[in-house]
Structure formats: C-alpha cells, structure tokens
Write an enzyme that holds these catalytic residues in place. Structure first.
Site, PDB file in Angstrom:
ATOM      1  N   HIS A  21       2.904-123.074 -31.147  1.00 46.21           N
ATOM      2  CA  HIS A  21       4.094-122.348 -31.590  1.00 46.21           C
ATOM      3  C   HIS A  21       4.614-121.448 -30.461  1.00 46.21           C
ATOM      4  CE1 HIS A  21       2.432-122.874 -35.890  1.00 46.21           C
ATOM      5  NE2 HIS A  21       3.554-123.539 -35.853  1.00 46.21           N
ATOM      6  N   LYS A  45       2.737-120.358 -52.219  1.00 54.34           N
ATOM      7  CA  LYS A  45       1.826-120.615 -51.103  1.00 54.34           C
ATOM      8  C   LYS A  45       1.122-119.340 -50.662  1.00 54.34           C
ATOM      9  CE  LYS A  45       2.392-124.360 -47.784  1.00 54.34           C
ATOM     10  NZ  LYS A  45       3.089-124.755 -46.548  1.00 54.34           N
ATOM     11  N   ARG A  96       5.261-132.820 -32.496  1.00 52.80           N
ATOM     12  CA  ARG A  96       4.032-133.121 -31.747  1.00 52.80           C
ATOM     13  C   ARG A  96       3.750-134.604 -31.644  1.00 52.80           C
ATOM     14  NH1 ARG A  96       0.397-129.944 -35.726  1.00 52.80           N
ATOM     15  NH2 ARG A  96       1.971-130.959 -37.017  1.00 52.80           N
ATOM     16  N   SER A 133      -2.242-125.561 -37.504  1.00 52.23           N
ATOM     17  CA  SER A 133      -2.748-124.330 -38.114  1.00 52.23           C
ATOM     18  C   SER A 133      -3.957-124.616 -39.004  1.00 52.23           C
ATOM     19  CB  SER A 133      -1.637-123.659 -38.921  1.00 52.23           C
ATOM     20  OG  SER A 133      -0.587-123.293 -38.067  1.00 52.23           O
TER      21      SER A 133
END
Ligand code: COA
Length: 161
Positions: A21, A45, A96, A133
């Site tokens: 990030h 979340k 990615r 993450s």
C-alpha cells in the site's frame, strides 16, 4: 476542494496497511496534487476486522507523515458517493495480479457508472505482488516476523497489540 487541483482518492480496507500500500501511495503522490487515503469503514466488518478504524487511521497517518500531499480519512458507504461529496474524480488502486484485475475491473466499472469516477491503476511493485493484509494478519497472529511486509510504524503498533 478546488476542481483545478488533481485530487485522487486511494480507498482501501488497510487491515493493516502494508509496504505494498505504501508503495502505491509513494507513486500516486507523484501524479496528483492531493492524495486522500481513505479507510472504507464497513460497520459490519469493523466487528470482524483485526484492527479498529482508529488503529488503521493511526497507522496510515504514521506512515504518510512525510508526504505533505497526503491526507488520511475514513468514510462509510459507497466509495463513489464519498468521492462525489469530496468532488474527487479519480481513484487510485493497486493491482498485484490477474485475480486483482478481474475484481478491480468490476469495481472500476461500477464506480464509473455510480459516480463518473475514473480509476487509475498502478501495477504493484513486484517486491510486494504477493503481500496481502490477511497474510500479514496470519503471520502476526502466529507470532512470526512481519518486518518484511509492513512499514516499521505499523510493525510497532502490531507488536503493541
Ligand atoms: N499491496 C499489498 N496489498 C494489496 C495491494 C497492494 N498494492 N492492493 C491490494 N492489496 C490487498 C490488501 O492487502 C488486502 O488483502 P486481504 O484481502 O488479504 O486482506 C486486499 O488486497 C484488499 O485490500 P485493500 O486494497 O486494503 O482494500 P479493499 O480491496 O478491501 O478495498 C474498497 C476495497 C474499500 C475500495 C471497496 O470495497 C469499496 O469501495 N468499498 C466501499 C463500498 C463500495 O463502494 N462498494 C462498491 C464498490 S463498486
């Protein structure tokens, strides 16, 4: 915010922010005048996420302190609506791999239809193309070293936690 400035929004969950990030942030500030890094806060979340909103904001502020162009904030609801409220027309996203392209393509299309928001993609640096993450959370939970995946400021906060 002024329409003359090139303001971009980098939205994400950042649970936690990674070196990947940060690399996207470093490169995004080269192409815009102001970069708003915004934690998408999904109240559901929030209960299941590893880091609280406050912790994510603290980590993001710490790792972006050296970039005068960066502002850190959070929002609830749709990214496109938040961008519209802030009069932002550009989103920054990192990709990615091909799996990211598929999901990002869908989100970018939705955001364009929802709010005429254009998404600019930066290819993740190959050093971080496998970093995620959830990988970092798993390693941290099992007591492994995350130094190679997160900035030192984030590592300190995770150790404290
Ligand atoms: N380097 C390292 N990791 C990266 C990365 C990069 N350059 N780019 C993405 N990732 C990883 C993250 O580590 C994370 O990994 P995980 O799934 O293992 O936890 C995953 O990719 C996604 O994380 P992140 O980029 O932080 O956020 P996100 O993809 O979860 O964010 C939102 C998505 C917030 C932009 C999107 O869900 C959203 O806009 N939500 C608001 C509601 C909305 O508008 N929905 C409709 C969208 S059309």
């Amino acid at each position: 915010m002024s329409r003359d400035l090139k303001i971009a929004l980098f939205p994400g969950t950042f649970d936690p922010p990674s070196l990947g990030h940060l690399n996207i942030i470093e490169r995004a500030v080269e192409i815009c005048d102001v970069l708003l890094v915004a934690v998408a806060c999904n109240p559901d979340k929030e209960k299941t996420g590893f880091f609280s909103l406050e912790e994510k904001l603290e980590m993001l502020r710490a790792i972006t302190r050296r970039f005068p162009k960066v502002e850190v904030t959070s929002f609830e609801g749709l990214t496109a609506e938040f961008a519209q409220r802030k009069q932002i027309r550009f989103l920054i996203r990192g990709v990615r791999n091909l799996a990211d392209v598929a999901t990002e393509f869908q989100m970018a299309s939705a955001n364009r239809y929802l709010g005429s928001i254009e998404t600019l993609f930066l290819m993740a640096d190959e050093r971080y193309s496998y970093v995620s993450s959830s990988l970092i959370r798993t390693i941290a939970k099992l007591g492994g070293s995350i130094a190679k995946f997160v900035p030192p400021e984030v590592e300190m906060l995770i150790q404290r936690k």
